[in-house]
Motif scaffolding. Structure first.
Motif, PDB file in Angstrom:
ATOM      1  N   GLY A  15      55.582  -6.405  29.973  1.00  0.00           N
ATOM      2  CA  GLY A  15      54.239  -6.004  30.338  1.00  0.00           C
ATOM      3  C   GLY A  15      53.275  -7.182  30.352  1.00  0.00           C
ATOM      4  N   PRO A  16      51.983  -6.898  30.422  1.00  0.00           N
ATOM      5  CA  PRO A  16      50.972  -7.965  30.481  1.00  0.00           C
ATOM      6  C   PRO A  16      51.059  -8.944  29.310  1.00  0.00           C
ATOM      7  N   GLU A  17      51.582  -8.491  28.175  1.00  0.00           N
ATOM      8  CA  GLU A  17      51.608  -9.343  26.988  1.00  0.00           C
ATOM      9  C   GLU A  17      52.559 -10.533  27.112  1.00  0.00           C
ATOM     10  N   ARG A  25      57.051  -9.870  37.087  1.00  0.00           N
ATOM     11  CA  ARG A  25      56.809  -9.938  35.639  1.00  0.00           C
ATOM     12  C   ARG A  25      57.540  -8.827  34.901  1.00  0.00           C
ATOM     13  N   GLN A  26      57.543  -7.627  35.483  1.00  0.00           N
ATOM     14  CA  GLN A  26      58.195  -6.483  34.852  1.00  0.00           C
ATOM     15  C   GLN A  26      59.717  -6.552  34.935  1.00  0.00           C
ATOM     16  N   GLY A  27      60.230  -7.323  35.883  1.00  0.00           N
ATOM     17  CA  GLY A  27      61.674  -7.408  36.058  1.00  0.00           C
ATOM     18  C   GLY A  27      62.237  -6.394  37.021  1.00  0.00           C
ATOM     19  N   THR A  28      61.362  -5.630  37.691  1.00  0.00           N
ATOM     20  CA  THR A  28      61.852  -4.588  38.598  1.00  0.00           C
ATOM     21  C   THR A  28      62.478  -5.169  39.861  1.00  0.00           C
ATOM     22  N   LEU A  83      58.995 -19.050  34.012  1.00  0.00           N
ATOM     23  CA  LEU A  83      58.710 -18.794  35.422  1.00  0.00           C
ATOM     24  C   LEU A  83      57.204 -18.692  35.630  1.00  0.00           C
ATOM     25  N   VAL A  84      56.671 -19.572  36.476  1.00  0.00           N
ATOM     26  CA  VAL A  84      55.262 -19.490  36.839  1.00  0.00           C
ATOM     27  C   VAL A  84      55.112 -18.435  37.921  1.00  0.00           C
ATOM     28  N   LEU A  85      54.196 -17.486  37.735  1.00  0.00           N
ATOM     29  CA  LEU A  85      53.983 -16.417  38.695  1.00  0.00           C
ATOM     30  C   LEU A  85      53.061 -16.883  39.826  1.00  0.00           C
ATOM     31  N   GLY A  86      52.956 -16.059  40.854  1.00  0.00           N
ATOM     32  CA  GLY A  86      52.049 -16.322  41.956  1.00  0.00           C
ATOM     33  C   GLY A  86      52.785 -16.718  43.219  1.00  0.00           C
ATOM     34  N   ASN A  87      52.398 -16.112  44.355  1.00  0.00           N
ATOM     35  CA  ASN A  87      53.159 -16.287  45.583  1.00  0.00           C
ATOM     36  C   ASN A  87      52.388 -16.857  46.760  1.00  0.00           C
ATOM     37  N   ASP A  88      51.067 -16.807  46.763  1.00  0.00           N
ATOM     38  CA  ASP A  88      50.346 -17.449  47.861  1.00  0.00           C
ATOM     39  C   ASP A  88      49.087 -18.137  47.354  1.00  0.00           C
ATOM     40  N   CYS A  89      48.724 -19.201  48.066  1.00  0.00           N
ATOM     41  CA  CYS A  89      47.615 -20.019  47.601  1.00  0.00           C
ATOM     42  C   CYS A  89      47.083 -20.884  48.740  1.00  0.00           C
ATOM     43  N   ALA A  90      45.966 -21.547  48.466  1.00  0.00           N
ATOM     44  CA  ALA A  90      45.393 -22.527  49.374  1.00  0.00           C
ATOM     45  C   ALA A  90      44.941 -23.717  48.542  1.00  0.00           C
ATOM     46  N   GLY A  91      45.046 -24.903  49.124  1.00  0.00           N
ATOM     47  CA  GLY A  91      44.667 -26.075  48.372  1.00  0.00           C
ATOM     48  C   GLY A  91      44.739 -27.337  49.202  1.00  0.00           C
TER      49      GLY A  91
END
Length: 351
Positions: free
Chosen positions: A28-30, A64-67, A78-86
């Motif tokens: 979960g979030p924790e 994050r949940q593993g589903t 594992l660093v989360l996040g799938n889209d970005c700009a920079g």
């Protein structure tokens, strides 16, 4: 922000580090931690990007949940996040299209997420130059949802002028882009949304909006050439009633089918599992004489470039619900996960 460095124990060389939000186990979030991690290594065809903004998508909390672990088996941390700009910091020796200082956007490769960090490294072929008319926060909100809508409507459904399309959740991240794209393609667009979002969705280009809280959409729409399901569960199964015979239902949520397992090269041992998971949708499609495709979007820099042209031409605009500072990434994910956001939730990493 200046890059920081840490000494590697084995060879005693200095390695750059970055702030990031990551997990060491599913849950979960924790389980989401904030801390310093080594910056990812740069390959010969890679682009290193200083992340200015990243956006949140349902796949982030599913990972994050593993589903999604059968489709996306990752190593920790594992660093989360799938889209970005920079902004491009560094390029590999075989990279031709980008140089340091370029403003870019990307939907990261599915095997290499990590947008919730100060830096990401992405293959050149999933990166595109950022549309100049968008801020970094606006640009970060579009890659995943834009590519999803494009691949569903253009690649899979082959939507053409004059056809009728039903888009579920027209005020959501994917739905709001799909409505705009379908309008641009010349289709008649019907979307589902709550009554409070009716004018918003019409502003995106919907010809008709069905209030899903007071109407059953399948009673209103029964002849769509294309139904784009962004909701899943019962909505997905009811969607087959809204498609005409010979039409198509494209889903991005529940019930991945065996075709997806095959296309991803998963072990044949898992094929029956996917066949069972997708059985209800497959049967509903057969019963109503409708085609059914489960779509898992693929990163694509060329398609991002084409989406950028639509943005520059004023044909496509992002819809950002709220921008959170990097330190409040946990709160940002919680807000997106609550289902209350209208449009995309964005994290400002720099600026």
């Amino acid at each position: 922000m200046a890059r920081t460095w840490t000494r590697a124990r084995k060879n005693r060389t200095m390695r750059p580090t970055m702030r990031a939000f990551f997990i060491r186990r599913y849950g979960g979030p924790e389980v989401l931690e904030q801390g310093e991690l080594p910056s990812p290594p740069l390959g010969p065809r890679d682009v290193r990007i200083a992340v200015h903004a990243a956006s949140i998508n349902p796949v982030d909390w599913k990972v994050r949940q593993g589903t999604a672990r059968i489709l996306l088996p990752y190593r920790f941390p594992l660093v989360l996040g799938n889209d970005c700009a920079g902004e491009v910091l560094e390029v590999g020796p075989e990279v031709k299209a980008f140089k340091p200082g370029d403003a870019v956007w990307t939907r990261l490769d599915k095997d290499r997420p990590g947008a919730f960090a100060e830096e990401v490294v992405a293959p050149e072929n999933v990166v595109a130059h950022k549309p100049s008319r968008l801020s970094y926060e606006e640009a970060a909100s579009l890659p995943l949802v834009g590519l999803t809508a494009w691949q569903a409507l253009v690649d899979v459904a082959k939507l053409s002028p004059g056809q009728k399309v039903l888009v579920h959740a027209g005020a959501g991240g994917v739905g709001s882009v799909a409505v705009q794209l379908a309008r641009h393609l010349g289709a008649r667009v019907v979307a589902t949304a709550s009554a409070k979002n009716t004018e918003l969705v019409k502003g995106f280009g919907a010809d008709e909006v069905v209030d899903y809280r007071t109407q059953r959409f399948e009673d209103v729409v029964r002849d769509a050439d294309v139904v784009f399901d962004t909701v899943g569960a019962d909505t997905q199964l009811r969607s087959f009633k809204s498609a005409r015979k010979g039409g198509i239902v494209v889903s991005i949520t529940d019930r991945p089918d065996m075709a997806l397992a095959r296309s991803w090269g998963l072990s044949p041992v898992l094929w029956p599992v996917f066949a069972l998971v997708g059985a209800r949708a497959t049967f509903a499609a057969w019963r109503h004489g409708v085609r059914y495709t489960y779509l898992f979007m693929n990163p694509n820099g060329e398609q991002l470039r084409q989406l950028g042209e639509l943005v520059e031409a004023g044909k496509l605009r992002p819809h950002v619900d709220r921008v959170f500072p990097f330190e409040q990434t946990r709160e940002a994910i919680a807000h997106a996960e609550s289902g209350q956001a209208r449009g995309k939730v964005v994290i400002r990493v720099r600026g």
